[in-house]
Design a protein around this motif. Structure first.
Motif, PDB file in Angstrom:
ATOM      1  N   TYR A 173     -17.326  -5.279  -4.319  1.00 29.59           N
ATOM      2  CA  TYR A 173     -17.272  -6.543  -3.801  1.00 29.59           C
ATOM      3  C   TYR A 173     -18.864  -6.688  -2.816  1.00 29.59           C
ATOM      4  O   TYR A 173     -18.948  -5.767  -1.895  1.00 29.59           O
ATOM      5  CB  TYR A 173     -16.350  -6.861  -2.946  1.00 29.59           C
ATOM      6  N   ASP A 210     -21.291  -8.122   4.342  1.00 30.83           N
ATOM      7  CA  ASP A 210     -20.845  -8.513   5.537  1.00 30.83           C
ATOM      8  C   ASP A 210     -19.929  -7.703   6.298  1.00 30.83           C
ATOM      9  O   ASP A 210     -19.304  -7.657   7.311  1.00 30.83           O
ATOM     10  CB  ASP A 210     -19.860  -9.604   5.341  1.00 30.83           C
ATOM     11  N   LYS A 211     -19.854  -6.477   5.599  1.00 31.98           N
ATOM     12  CA  LYS A 211     -18.917  -5.157   6.118  1.00 31.98           C
ATOM     13  C   LYS A 211     -17.486  -5.762   6.009  1.00 31.98           C
ATOM     14  O   LYS A 211     -16.729  -5.105   6.874  1.00 31.98           O
ATOM     15  CB  LYS A 211     -19.256  -4.688   7.392  1.00 31.98           C
ATOM     16  N   SER A 212     -17.150  -6.291   5.013  1.00 29.82           N
ATOM     17  CA  SER A 212     -15.693  -7.044   4.989  1.00 29.82           C
ATOM     18  C   SER A 212     -15.518  -7.534   3.550  1.00 29.82           C
ATOM     19  O   SER A 212     -16.485  -7.934   2.911  1.00 29.82           O
ATOM     20  CB  SER A 212     -15.407  -8.078   6.247  1.00 29.82           C
ATOM     21  N   LEU A 213     -14.339  -7.687   3.316  1.00 28.47           N
ATOM     22  CA  LEU A 213     -14.057  -8.323   2.137  1.00 28.47           C
ATOM     23  C   LEU A 213     -14.095  -9.836   2.410  1.00 28.47           C
ATOM     24  O   LEU A 213     -13.787 -10.299   3.702  1.00 28.47           O
ATOM     25  CB  LEU A 213     -12.611  -8.117   1.414  1.00 28.47           C
ATOM     26  N   GLN A 214     -14.291 -10.538   1.685  1.00 25.65           N
ATOM     27  CA  GLN A 214     -14.261 -12.190   1.791  1.00 25.65           C
ATOM     28  C   GLN A 214     -15.092 -12.707   2.922  1.00 25.65           C
ATOM     29  O   GLN A 214     -14.870 -13.318   3.544  1.00 25.65           O
ATOM     30  CB  GLN A 214     -12.932 -12.599   2.066  1.00 25.65           C
ATOM     31  N   GLY A 215     -16.211 -12.009   2.921  1.00 25.81           N
ATOM     32  CA  GLY A 215     -17.202 -12.413   4.060  1.00 25.81           C
ATOM     33  C   GLY A 215     -17.679 -13.778   3.679  1.00 25.81           C
ATOM     34  O   GLY A 215     -17.717 -14.421   2.582  1.00 25.81           O
ATOM     35  N   LYS A 216     -18.788 -14.140   4.377  1.00 24.86           N
ATOM     36  CA  LYS A 216     -19.675 -15.429   4.161  1.00 24.86           C
ATOM     37  C   LYS A 216     -20.094 -15.304   2.596  1.00 24.86           C
ATOM     38  O   LYS A 216     -20.290 -16.208   1.937  1.00 24.86           O
ATOM     39  CB  LYS A 216     -20.693 -15.643   5.434  1.00 24.86           C
ATOM     40  N   GLY A 253     -18.093 -16.500   0.125  1.00 28.44           N
ATOM     41  CA  GLY A 253     -17.988 -17.835   0.154  1.00 28.44           C
ATOM     42  C   GLY A 253     -19.286 -18.496  -0.397  1.00 28.44           C
ATOM     43  O   GLY A 253     -19.284 -19.630  -1.270  1.00 28.44           O
ATOM     44  N   ASP A 254     -20.595 -18.248  -0.081  1.00 27.91           N
ATOM     45  CA  ASP A 254     -21.649 -18.629  -0.649  1.00 27.91           C
ATOM     46  C   ASP A 254     -21.682 -18.276  -2.074  1.00 27.91           C
ATOM     47  O   ASP A 254     -22.387 -19.183  -2.842  1.00 27.91           O
ATOM     48  CB  ASP A 254     -22.930 -17.782   0.262  1.00 27.91           C
ATOM     49  N   LEU A 272     -19.142 -18.342  -4.256  1.00 30.85           N
ATOM     50  CA  LEU A 272     -18.216 -19.070  -4.825  1.00 30.85           C
ATOM     51  C   LEU A 272     -19.010 -20.639  -4.860  1.00 30.85           C
ATOM     52  O   LEU A 272     -18.876 -21.335  -5.766  1.00 30.85           O
ATOM     53  CB  LEU A 272     -17.090 -19.458  -4.063  1.00 30.85           C
ATOM     54  N   LEU A 324     -11.969 -11.718  -6.095  1.00 32.68           N
ATOM     55  CA  LEU A 324     -12.632 -12.367  -5.500  1.00 32.68           C
ATOM     56  C   LEU A 324     -13.901 -12.831  -5.966  1.00 32.68           C
ATOM     57  O   LEU A 324     -14.570 -12.092  -6.958  1.00 32.68           O
ATOM     58  CB  LEU A 324     -12.989 -11.583  -4.042  1.00 32.68           C
TER      59      LEU A 324
END
Ligand code: SF4
Lengths: 746, 199
Positions: free
Chosen positions: B90, B96-102, B105-106, B108, B124
């Motif tokens: 991912y 972002d050092k996270s799932l579902q970070g910005k 979103g960008d 998508l 994701l």
């Protein structure tokens, strides 16, 4: 490794066609991305979703989620809340980071390696559930239902716990929140007042707050902190007994730097002084207590001087505290505490707290212990069945009596573990760990490893890898509190002085669960279908459970959504004592069962020469190891410095910030290191650290080996005789610097 | 070859690479699949790579069969593992050092801008598989500009790190070779960028 063409060259040649054509024949038809109508940018789904109930700790503040395109951007307190209001704490905020932690469990996993050193393989839910069902059935067939042990924790574990306890029929269920936390508080108060006390002290409206070890400020629960701060703002005096200069001690009018383990002696002296000097509430004692004479007689040896010597505090200070309480009675808040499994003599201390509240007449009065009157909402779970006492490890068959008659619900952890390891009186060969991390909740990790190793089957359900999930054969990924329906939080306005209101706030998902995470009702029901209990399934989904519960209060999910996540209704005046309310200063049943009828001080072992007593407590930005891998919270407090008295540190040549490890009196080493905090704010005979660090699971890429796991150093086991709850502060340690073990000066 | 042919072929390659990154399973990892992979490697002069995969597949299995070996390794590399997952597939995890970070979103938003949407059952948006599927769809539309922009903004910024981890840590050549192939078909070349129609 490199291909002997450049890509551009390859794309120019006929090789591309030769290579590409067969490729399209071996791919599946579906893709995750499909053509959609063209859409304008920037208009997608920014919304505020209501119905979140925080579970970064058990307090369960009400939340809203700011969601964009199905992605949770931010959590905030629900502005409609009459409990936490728009405020949430650091941990509550950091729930976003838990939700999207890359280390979280995503798919069912099968351990194709060894227990304790797993190699995981992703498997389908079908295979995972079939395996769990088969293996649990095998245990039940061979050993009986009691061959299964369950270690549950948290809101999601209630439903499966009830399934195993009530439907499958094992007594061998042990919740850490009872046996390693508050269970003994609840049963001691029930034995004294008939009611579990919660933390229901009317702090905003009190004149004096009295804390034994309670360290609000480091121990952060939003509406509780609000109550405490409001009380201080309103001018309440604060008395804090704590060997350490805690966040509460820092705000105290009187800090009692008590010797650990002696709190009961301290309170007996206060109560004896109140009785001897006629400073107790006569009216309350006459009308709402039992056994005053026996009680007075039993505690009369506890003079101020005797307690002063035992507790290592000035007699004058005990008198000062007693006088302050008496002068402000009945409007005094004697805090019952919460995590109180300290020394294995805790039932008596909790009894003493409850009796002291009674002597001061501080029940159901402004500023005292006041259970606010909340709304009624019915729960739905598996039906209760009586499974007898034959396989109840807490029942002594020969004496036909309970070993620990004041045990909280379930079976004391040590009875289960001893039985599993010895095979006596029967084998325990199946283990279900659901949301609990018994490696870091129950003392003595080596013993827990032995328990796991001798099992025929271990299954774990969790949202994150933990030190316990390392021991699973099958590991199932659970939806988190932000992704499911669940618990219905209910209560009243946080300050009882304000207009009486009640609220009902069900947990509703703020976002959909990602990957293949499932909730507890799905998993439990699927197990039940495979274990021959399909006909007893009480609800088909968590949503149905929530609907049914809400219906019992005349509500529905749709209505709650329309009401912005929280239903508020008129409340009731809480300041009226039930006529039959009675404080058992002396309890005949206790005496009949062979325990002291009046609160009694039982001394704990002294600190051996060269050691310090290991104390632990809460960090404001962590909920134990559960939050250790959270990036935000880790950054806020990456390790748990060990507090060492400045004079002790001087003698040992320790400086603030030095790196040390810790070894206990049984030779168990911490394995990891932490820093030293040199401070006059701790007694010389103890050291202190925040609980919930030093996780060893390497799958925790942020939290692994950060700080020291105090739990690993708690190896001496004591059990409270009345309740069977663990005593966790009877362990003694030395610090190790640069490989040298340091003898702690007396 | 016409531009359209080339685009279609590139589209097939991306789609195939996305398939290669699915969780290994008998249902699609058939003999024909490996023949197609062999053929691709042959055309690229990837003899060594081809042989390394076949050797591993034919060798003694650590678990019940060679597919289970791949499943265990896939889980370790991309899902959950001890000591820890090697290379989460991912983009956000790297950016972002996270799932579902910005970043997710960008990504998508870019799909949407180009007229595509995520299926309900999809992973994701910034999953490697979906990014490759998206590139495949852009290539099928002959949207070279979009393809280049996507590679530059949403693919290469994290894939390089992913690729390095897989190559360094994979204990099965299959994943190293697939990652190598993805790298080959998505990397920037010289200063020219990715040229769909080099004529
Ligand atoms: S006190 Fe903090 S962590 Fe606990 S429920 Fe409230 S916001 Fe969440």
């Amino acid at each position: 490794m490199a291909f002997n063409l450049t890509r551009r060259k390859f794309l120019q040649t006929a090789s591309l066609a030769a290579a590409a054509v067969p490729l399209s024949k071996v791919v599946s038809a579906e893709t995750g991305i499909t053509k959609a109508p063209l859409d304008a940018m920037g208009t997608h789904g920014d919304q505020t979703v209501v119905g979140g109930i925080c579970e970064m700790c058990f307090w369960r503040c009400q939340l809203v989620g700011k969601v964009r395109d199905g992605r949770l951007m931010k959590l905030e307190g629900n502005p409609k809340s009459i409990d936490n209001g728009a405020a949430i704490c650091a941990r509550g905020n950091a729930g976003v980071k838990l939700l999207y932690d890359p280390d979280r469990l995503k798919y069912p996993l099968k351990n194709v390696g060894k227990r304790g050193a797993p190699t995981w393989k992703r498997i389908s839910w079908q295979e995972a559930l079939d395996t769990c069902g088969d293996k649990l059935n095998q245990v039940v067939d061979k050993y009986g239902a009691h061959g299964i042990s369950v270690f549950p924790h948290g809101a999601s574990a209630k439903y499966p716990m009830h399934y195993f306890e009530r439907t499958v029929g094992t007594h061998n269920v042990s919740e850490a929140s009872f046996f390693q936390c508050r269970g003994v508080r609840d049963t001691a108060y029930i034995a004294t007042t008939g009611k579990a006390p919660g933390e229901k002290v009317d702090m905003p409206n009190t004149k004096v707050m009295f804390f034994i070890g309670t360290h609000i400020g480091e121990n952060v629960h939003v509406s509780h902190v609000k109550q405490y701060i409001q009380g201080l703002q309103n001018g309440a005096k604060l008395i804090v007994a704590d060997p350490r200069f805690s966040a509460s001690a820092a705000k105290a009018d009187i800090w009692v730097q008590i010797k650990p383990g002696t709190d009961t002696a301290y309170m007996l002296a206060i109560m004896n002084y109140l009785v001897q000097n006629d400073k107790y509430d006569h009216d309350f004692i006459e009308n709402h207590s039992y056994g005053f004479e026996e009680f007075s007689e039993a505690i009369k040896e506890w003079t101020l001087e005797k307690a002063a010597a035992e507790c290592d505090i000035p007699a004058a200070q005990i008198k000062e505290v007693a006088d302050l309480l008496a002068a402000n009675a009945p409007n005094v808040a004697i805090h019952p505490g919460r995590h109180v499994t300290w020394h294995g003599n805790d039932f008596q201390r909790q009894r003493a707290l409850a009796c002291l509240t009674g002597l001061l007449g501080a029940y159901y009065v402004k500023g005292g212990w006041v259970p606010a009157k909340g709304p009624k909402v019915k729960g739905f779970s598996w039906k209760n069945h009586d499974h007898g006492t034959d396989y109840n490890l807490n029942y002594n068959q020969e004496e036909e009596a309970l070993r620990h008659p004041y045990a909280p619900p379930g079976t004391p952890s040590e009875l289960i573990r001893d039985c599993a390891i010895s095979g006596k009186p029967y084998p325990i060969k199946g283990c279900v760990v659901w949301g609990q991390n018994p490696m870091q909740t129950i003392p003595n990790q080596e013993k827990m490893k032995q328990v796991f190793m001798q099992m025929d089957f271990v299954m774990c359900v969790d949202i994150m890898p933990t030190d316990a999930t390392l021991w699973a054969d099958i590991l199932l990924p659970e939806a988190s509190y932000l992704e499911r329906y669940d618990y219905i939080k209910k209560g009243t306005q946080w300050n009882l002085a304000e207009t009486h209101q009640q609220y009902i706030a069900p947990r509703m998902p703020l976002v959909d669960p990602m990957f293949e995470r499932k909730d507890q009702v799905y998993i439990t029901n699927e197990l039940a279908k495979r274990m021959g209990h399909a006909s007893e399934i009480p609800v088909k989904s968590l949503e149905e459970m929530t609907e049914k519960s809400l219906a019992s209060a005349g509500l529905s999910i749709a209505q709650i959504k329309a009401e912005d996540g929280i239903h508020i209704q008129p409340g009731k005046d809480p300041y009226s004592m039930p006529e039959d309310f009675e404080v058992q200063l002396y309890n005949d049943d206790l005496a009949d069962a062979g325990f002291p009828g009046a609160p009694t001080y039982i001394a704990v072992p002294d600190v051996p020469k060269g050691f310090a007593r290991l104390l632990y407590g809460r960090a404001p930005v962590h909920t134990f190891n559960r939050s250790q891998n959270n990036v935000w919270l880790h950054n806020a407090m990456p390790v748990n410095p060990v507090w060492v008295n400045n004079e002790v540190a001087g003698k040992l040549g320790l400086m603030d910030g030095d790196t040390v490890s810790v070894v206990n009196s049984e030779g168990v080493a911490s394995g990891t290191t932490t820093t030293v905090k040199v401070t006059p704010g701790i007694r010389k005979d103890c050291v202190y650290m925040y609980h919930g660090y030093g996780s060893t699971n390497p799958a925790l890429s942020v939290g692994k080996d950060q700080g020291i796991d105090d739990q690993k150093l708690i190896t001496i086991l004591t059990a409270d005789p009345e309740s069977g709850c663990s005593g966790m502060r009877n362990n003694f340690v030395k610090l190790v610097k640069n490989g040298k073990v340091l003898d702690m000066p007396a | 070859m016409t531009t359209t042919d080339t685009s279609e072929n590139i589209s097939s390659v991306y789609r195939f690479l996305a398939q290669c990154m699915e969780y290994p399973d008998q249902s699609w990892m058939s003999d024909n699949f490996f023949l197609a992979l062999d053929n691709l490697l042959d055309n690229l002069g990837g003899q060594t790579e081809k042989e390394s995969i076949h050797k591993a597949l034919a060798g003694p299995s650590k678990y019940t069969d060679s597919i289970e070996d791949l499943q265990v390794e896939y889980t370790r590399l991309f899902i959950n593992a001890r000591p820890h997952v090697v290379a989460p597939p991912y983009g956000s995890v790297y950016i972002d050092k996270s799932l579902q970070g910005k970043f997710a979103g960008d990504t998508l938003a870019f799909y949407r801008e180009k007229g595509f949407a995520m299926d309900d059952s999809a992973d994701l948006p910034d999953h490697l598989i979906h990014e490759l599927e998206f590139l495949s769809l852009l290539a099928a539309d002959n949207d070279q500009e979009g393809e280049e922009l996507f590679l530059k903004k949403f693919f290469r910024p994290w894939f390089r790190q992913f690729h390095q981890r897989v190559v360094a840590e994979s204990q099965h050549p299959y994943f190293q070779v697939v990652s190598q192939l993805i790298d080959f078909f998505t990397k920037e070349e010289d200063n020219d960028g990715f040229q769909l129609n080099p004529a």
